[in-house]
Design a protein around this motif. Structure first.
Motif, mmCIF file in Angstrom:
data_model
loop_
_atom_site.group_PDB
_atom_site.id
_atom_site.type_symbol
_atom_site.label_atom_id
_atom_site.label_comp_id
_atom_site.label_asym_id
_atom_site.label_seq_id
_atom_site.Cartn_x
_atom_site.Cartn_y
_atom_site.Cartn_z
ATOM 1 N N MET A 1 0.846 -1.177 0.000
ATOM 2 C CA MET A 1 0.000 0.000 0.000
ATOM 3 C C MET A 1 0.893 1.242 0.000
ATOM 4 O O MET A 1 1.763 1.395 0.846
ATOM 5 N N GLU A 2 0.654 2.129 -0.964
ATOM 6 C CA GLU A 2 1.402 3.383 -1.006
ATOM 7 C C GLU A 2 0.798 4.360 -0.009
ATOM 8 O O GLU A 2 -0.419 4.494 0.106
ATOM 9 N N LEU A 3 1.657 5.039 0.707
ATOM 10 C CA LEU A 3 1.212 6.026 1.680
ATOM 11 C C LEU A 3 1.340 7.425 1.089
ATOM 12 O O LEU A 3 2.211 7.679 0.247
ATOM 13 N N LEU A 4 0.498 8.308 1.534
ATOM 14 C CA LEU A 4 0.488 9.677 1.021
ATOM 15 C C LEU A 4 1.867 10.325 1.126
ATOM 16 O O LEU A 4 2.353 10.934 0.181
ATOM 17 N N HIS A 5 2.512 10.150 2.265
ATOM 18 C CA HIS A 5 3.797 10.821 2.466
ATOM 19 C C HIS A 5 4.909 10.226 1.609
ATOM 20 O O HIS A 5 6.005 10.790 1.523
ATOM 21 N N GLN A 6 4.629 9.133 0.920
ATOM 22 C CA GLN A 6 5.621 8.506 0.053
ATOM 23 C C GLN A 6 5.433 8.852 -1.424
ATOM 24 O O GLN A 6 6.219 8.434 -2.257
ATOM 25 N N GLN A 7 4.407 9.601 -1.737
ATOM 26 C CA GLN A 7 4.154 9.944 -3.137
ATOM 27 C C GLN A 7 5.247 10.852 -3.695
ATOM 28 O O GLN A 7 6.019 11.450 -2.950
#
Length: 96
Positions: A1-7
Motif C-alpha cells: 500500500m502506497e502512503l500519502l507521504h511517500q508519493q
C-alpha cells in the motif's frame, strides 16, 4: 500500500511573514521534543492534509489568520523549553 507521504514530491514556493516562518521552525522543534524527526516540508504537508475541505471551515481559518495582530506569534521567539534542530543538508565550514 502506497502512503500519502511517500508519493512523488512537488516543489512549491511560499512567501509569508517572518514570524510565520519562525513559527514553523518552532513547530519542528516541538515535534522533536515529542520524539518525532521531521522537516519543515513534512510538517507543512501534515498541516495541509489535516484541514477538512469544508468551505466554511477554510474561510473561518483564513478570517482568523487575517485578524491576528502583528505580535501574535511573538511569544514563540524564546522557546528554550524546545530542543534545537539542525536543518538537513551540508553544514557550513567556518572560514579560516
Amino acid at each position: 500500500m502506497e502512503l500519502l507521504h511517500q508519493q512523488r514530491r512537488r516543489q512549491t514556493s511560499v512567501l509569508w511573514p517572518e514570524d510565520v516562518d519562525r513559527r514553523l521552525n518552532i513547530l519542528v522543534r516541538a515535534a522533536a521534543a515529542a520524539g518525532e524527526r521531521t522537516s519543515r516540508a513534512e510538517l507543512l504537508a501534515t498541516l495541509v492534509a489535516a484541514v477538512d475541505v469544508e468551505p466554511e471551515q477554510v474561510a473561518a481559518l483564513l478570517h482568523h489568520y487575517r485578524r491576528l495582530p502583528a505580535d501574535a506569534l511573538t511569544d514563540d521567539q524564546d522557546r528554550d523549553d524546545l530542543p534545537a534542530v539542525r536543518a538537513p543538508g551540508p553544514r557550513r565550514v567556518a572560514s579560516a
